[in-house]
Design a protein around this motif. Sequence first.
Motif, short mmCIF file in Angstrom:
data_model
loop_
_atom_site.label_atom_id
_atom_site.label_comp_id
_atom_site.label_asym_id
_atom_site.label_seq_id
_atom_site.Cartn_x
_atom_site.Cartn_y
_atom_site.Cartn_z
N UNK A 1 -21.72 -23.98 -22.65
CA UNK A 1 -21.34 -24.42 -21.48
C UNK A 1 -20.84 -26.04 -21.62
N UNK A 2 -19.94 -26.38 -21.06
CA UNK A 2 -19.74 -27.75 -21.04
C UNK A 2 -20.51 -28.85 -20.63
N UNK B 1 -32.03 -29.69 -21.78
CA UNK B 1 -30.80 -29.85 -22.53
C UNK B 1 -29.79 -29.10 -22.35
N UNK B 2 -30.08 -27.66 -22.14
CA UNK B 2 -29.03 -26.62 -21.68
C UNK B 2 -28.48 -26.78 -20.46
N UNK B 3 -29.21 -27.54 -19.50
CA UNK B 3 -28.72 -27.71 -18.00
C UNK B 3 -27.64 -28.91 -18.16
#
Length: 340
Positions: A132-133, A122-124
């Motif tokens: 992060x965008x 999910x963060x990636x």
Amino acid sequence: MKLRYSLVLLTVLSTTLFSACEKSPEREVQIQGKTMGTAFHITMVTKDDTRRVEERINKRLVEINNSMSTYDPESEISRFNRMTEVGRPFPISADFLEVMTAAAQLYELTGGAWDGTVNPLVNLWGFGSRRVAPRVPDPEEIDALLPKLGFRHIEITKDGALIKHHRAVTIDLASIAKGYGVDQVAAVISDAGIRHFLVEIGGEIFARGRRADGKPWRIGINTPKPMSGATEVYKVVAISDRAFATSGDYRNFFEEGGRRYSHVLDPRTGRAVENGVASVTVIAPTCTFADGLATALMVMGPEKGLALVNQLPDVECLIIVEEAGDGLSEHPSRGFRAEP
């Protein structure tokens, strides 16, 4: 896998807060507050003073949050996530154990469509807590991350401990912890002898009995379109002694290269789901299960999702699919009932 939004509308809550004295007829008493990064709303039908019940509810919510909040660096889940030792037992509380046991069952039942270790993915993609965008990651980035994901990397021992079998694996139980909170609050209220109530935390619901006027609790499903207002009702469901959870992809997404990518990710492939599912509502005996299953059905899609739900006792669902031309199609399980 998803970020939780209040995708349901509580159509029956009154606007007056009060506690009725013992000689008064039963009336609806409301309490509300903040927990787990969201809001909770509770309606109880009673003639008694509810201050002690409210104290117990708040205490119970603090206990659960202290156990499973990834935003608290000293919570159980945060300390487990920081641990990098493979094979060392990590003793956990009864709350954490109960949720982890439910998580393991959901993982197996859905063939990995629900997976509490998916947060690094999910963060990636830019949908997580890191600022992060949102972007479409390179295939090489996704493929490098996948071996570190998977509930299979976590063992739950018979004596109530967790063991990592991959040093990098971490857990985020946000997609079922709120449901568990709903179930535990419902238990507190039931233990106080209150037979008619509705509990909602961040859009996840459990209802018991009936409203003060004797009518069923009625829950509205939000119209699953990006431009729909928060009070725009698509269908209404009457429930009693059941949990209700809704997940959707129409509030949190980005567009790139002329395509829309939602925050609903398939933990098995690492890619954004593109099956057209806009919303899933699940009705089940517990909110823990309904919460997690709604997420999994978003990933599984209508065909596989309905095949699973129609085999589960006391579980119903409505899967809504976005069609060409801004239309919507409904895919209900055999026993699902709703009103326009």
